[in-house]
Each structure stands twice: as C-alpha cells, then as structure tokens.
Scaffold this motif. Structure first.
Motif, PDB file in Angstrom:
ATOM      1  N   LEU A  28     -61.604 -20.108 -20.577  1.00 44.66           N
ATOM      2  CA  LEU A  28     -62.364 -20.474 -21.907  1.00 44.66           C
ATOM      3  C   LEU A  28     -62.891 -21.699 -21.670  1.00 44.66           C
ATOM      4  O   LEU A  28     -62.481 -22.711 -20.940  1.00 44.66           O
ATOM      5  CB  LEU A  28     -61.093 -20.603 -22.839  1.00 44.66           C
ATOM      6  N   HIS A  29     -64.343 -21.787 -22.311  1.00 46.97           N
ATOM      7  CA  HIS A  29     -64.807 -23.052 -22.297  1.00 46.97           C
ATOM      8  C   HIS A  29     -65.516 -23.461 -23.732  1.00 46.97           C
ATOM      9  O   HIS A  29     -65.739 -22.320 -24.430  1.00 46.97           O
ATOM     10  CB  HIS A  29     -66.099 -23.173 -21.333  1.00 46.97           C
ATOM     11  N   ASP A  30     -65.209 -24.396 -24.148  1.00 50.09           N
ATOM     12  CA  ASP A  30     -65.822 -24.897 -25.574  1.00 50.09           C
ATOM     13  C   ASP A  30     -66.141 -26.407 -25.322  1.00 50.09           C
ATOM     14  O   ASP A  30     -65.681 -27.281 -24.892  1.00 50.09           O
ATOM     15  CB  ASP A  30     -64.911 -24.725 -26.739  1.00 50.09           C
ATOM     16  N   LEU A  79     -61.303 -26.082 -28.196  1.00 49.50           N
ATOM     17  CA  LEU A  79     -60.569 -25.704 -26.972  1.00 49.50           C
ATOM     18  C   LEU A  79     -59.288 -25.435 -26.593  1.00 49.50           C
ATOM     19  O   LEU A  79     -58.754 -24.509 -25.936  1.00 49.50           O
ATOM     20  CB  LEU A  79     -61.202 -26.477 -25.534  1.00 49.50           C
ATOM     21  N   THR A 120     -57.779 -22.880 -28.846  1.00 53.11           N
ATOM     22  CA  THR A 120     -57.971 -21.721 -28.483  1.00 53.11           C
ATOM     23  C   THR A 120     -57.116 -21.305 -27.069  1.00 53.11           C
ATOM     24  O   THR A 120     -56.433 -20.311 -26.769  1.00 53.11           O
ATOM     25  CB  THR A 120     -59.189 -21.346 -28.039  1.00 53.11           C
ATOM     26  N   ALA A 121     -56.997 -22.488 -26.362  1.00 55.36           N
ATOM     27  CA  ALA A 121     -56.168 -22.275 -25.028  1.00 55.36           C
ATOM     28  C   ALA A 121     -54.586 -22.060 -25.280  1.00 55.36           C
ATOM     29  O   ALA A 121     -54.172 -21.474 -24.575  1.00 55.36           O
ATOM     30  CB  ALA A 121     -56.257 -23.484 -24.113  1.00 55.36           C
ATOM     31  N   ALA A 166     -58.398 -23.408 -19.189  1.00 59.73           N
ATOM     32  CA  ALA A 166     -59.368 -24.009 -20.298  1.00 59.73           C
ATOM     33  C   ALA A 166     -60.327 -25.080 -19.474  1.00 59.73           C
ATOM     34  O   ALA A 166     -59.707 -25.865 -18.701  1.00 59.73           O
ATOM     35  CB  ALA A 166     -58.585 -24.951 -21.285  1.00 59.73           C
ATOM     36  N   PRO A 176     -63.346 -27.590 -19.663  1.00 55.19           N
ATOM     37  CA  PRO A 176     -64.264 -28.556 -20.318  1.00 55.19           C
ATOM     38  C   PRO A 176     -65.562 -28.474 -20.313  1.00 55.19           C
ATOM     39  O   PRO A 176     -66.351 -29.072 -21.421  1.00 55.19           O
ATOM     40  CB  PRO A 176     -63.454 -29.893 -20.546  1.00 55.19           C
TER      41      PRO A 176
END
Length: 320
Positions: free
Chosen positions: A9-11, A17, A20-21, A29, A31
C-alpha cells in the motif's frame, strides 16, 4: 479477489496510509513511490488518487514495468493520456482505465441490445448525473462526473463525436464549474447530451437511449430493476397521403429485463486481474481512456470559449 494477492500500500498522506495499513496487516505500507517501485514482487498497481496525480503515477509505474489500472479520467489532458498509451504499448504493459459503468451488467445488456438491433437505429442518448455534493477543488464537475457518462455513450455509439459543445457555470468557487451541459454530435447524425452537477436537489444517475423502434432507460439508482425497455416509437406509413397519416405514434409494453445483481466494481477489478494473468487487452483499455479524455478536453475548450463547437483532437494532434 481470487488469483491476486495484495502486496503493498502507498499513500502520500501518512495518516491515511496508517489507517489503511491497519485494515490490511499482511500488506507492506510504503510511504514513498520510489519505495513502492523498488519492491520486486509487484506485478500490477491500482492508481486511485486525485485526477491531477494520475499521469505522473501511472507513467512512473509503467516505466518500471508494472501493469496499471488507473481510475478515471486517465489524465487531465490529451497529451498526457496519449503518452501513457504509448508507454504501455512500447513496454508491453496492461493499461486499464476505471470506466466502471462499462462493467455494469445493465450496461452490458444494453450494449447487446444495441448491437443486435433491438432498439432499431440509435437516434440519440442523454444522461443525468447530478447530486448535492461532493464539491471538489482540483477538478470541475465535467472532469469529475462526465467520464462515466461519456464512456458509456462512446461505448454504445461505437464512435467519437464530430464536435462537442459545452456550457456551464461556477457558482460556488471561481473557475471550478459546478454544473455543465455537454452536447455531442456524431458524424452519422446521432446526438448525445450530458448534464452533470454537484449543485442539484436531486440525486440522479440515469441514461435514456432512443432508438427508431424502441427506447431504453438505465437508472443506476435502481439496484433491483436498473434497466427498462419501452416499446414506444413513431411508425411511418408505407404510402404518404398527408402528414397526419404518415406518422403514427406507437406506445406498447414496458419490459424489465432480468439483470444479475453483481457489483460492477468487483467485476471491474476481477477483469483487471484476469487481463494481467492472461495478457489480454482490457474492455476499458488505455485507448478507450484516451478517447474519453479527447472528448473531455474538447468539452473543456468549448466551456472556456462560451459554447463554441470544438472538434476533438485527432491522433496527429495528441502531442500538442
């Protein structure tokens, strides 16, 4: 989804982030985008960001050898959209655009009816996508809402318009149109109209398709009966005696086809996974996304020029 595994996951927003993680602890996760690109076991990436970020993210991912599913619109100008299509083609990557409604079972059923000639000759279409909110700042109602409607119109008609006319107004924020009316004229005489607004008392997600034999209405707000077929039209007499005798209005039955209750988003995402696995061209590929961006750009140009008819960019004009 079967056949897939969520790896990372990336935000750019650390708080989002982290939130969601917490829901997906098995995924890493990440970054930064560079950190994401450095992970070796990622085959495909879904880009669900603000529209202004689509081009930069998708370009970096495609150049890194990833298959990419980009939410709509593919980009905010024709040159950027064409560049993504070119990179995907040169790198042999899957590029899919999130034109969600093309995966709706009712739209698929309607497309089949059009192809089989059940409506007769397609004459004109119009759509309404209006609501009160959500008010956006980085894109107007045209770019936020109209990709859905334009993707369906181009899909049903099977052609790009000869010219586009758009008028709208920015009532809430300067230079960010809240309401836009778009008219499309196709080379064979078909017409289409799109009304989008986030400043409206109604919540409507409706398409009306008028054929020479029958008419159809797709209402995306109706979960159980989204499609209705109207046996209505105007019949012409074989031998014209007078104008009144030449045309006869026909009003027949209303048919509600049985449409499977399947979630379009799940169907769309499953299709992406299958295309990545089987190396197939998606139903909503980059070329289709580029076509929609061409029409959006023409509508934006018309909007800025007070409703002047604008011809969408051709392939030779995409870099300009």
């Amino acid at each position: 989804l079967p056949g897939s595994r969520l790896v990372a996951l990336h935000d750019s927003d650390p708080a989002r982030l982290g939130k969601t993680a917490a829901r997906y602890p098995a995924a890493q996760a990440v970054p930064t985008l560079d950190g994401l690109l450095a992970l070796p076991d990622i085959q495909a990436v879904v880009v669900a960001a603000s529209a202004a970020a689509h081009h930069g993210l998708a370009k970096a991912l495609l150049e890194a050898g990833k298959d990419v599913f980009v939410e709509k619109p593919l980009a905010l100008n024709v040159g950027h959209a064409a560049e993504l299509v070119r990179i995907a083609r040169e790198r042999g990557r899957i590029l899919m655009v999130g034109h969600l409604l093309l995966y709706h079972p009712a739209v698929r059923h309607l497309k089949g009816m059009v192809e089989r000639g059940e409506l007769g000759d397609l004459l004109y279409l119009y759509s309404q996508r209006v609501n009160l909110g959500k008010v956006r700042r980085d894109e107007n109602a045209l770019w936020s809402f109209a990709p859905h409607d334009l993707s369906v119109i181009l899909h049903l008609v099977g052609a790009e318009p000869a010219d586009v006319v758009a008028r709208g107004s920015a009532f809430l924020q300067p230079s960010v149109e809240d309401v836009v009316f778009v008219d499309l004229r196709f080379p064979d005489g078909k017409l289409a109209h799109v009304h989008v607004s986030w400043l409206d008392p109604h919540k409507l997600r409706k398409f009306t398709v008028v054929g020479s034999r029958k008419m159809a209405v797709f209402d995306d707000m109706e979960a159980s009966e989204p499609l209705r077929l109207y046996d209505k039209g105007v019949d012409r007499a074989g031998e014209v005696v007078s104008y009144g005798d030449a045309l006869t209005v026909r009003s027949g039955d209303i048919l509600i086809p049985s449409i499977p209750l399947q979630e379009p988003l799940q169907l769309e995402c499953r299709h992406f996974v299958e295309c990545v696995r089987d190396r197939r061209t998606p139903l909503t590929d980059g070329v289709g996304g580029l076509q929609v961006v061409r029409v959006l750009a023409a509508a934006q140009a018309s909007l800025e020029q007070g409703g002047k008819p604008i011809r969408p960019a051709s392939a030779g004009q995409e870099a300009s």
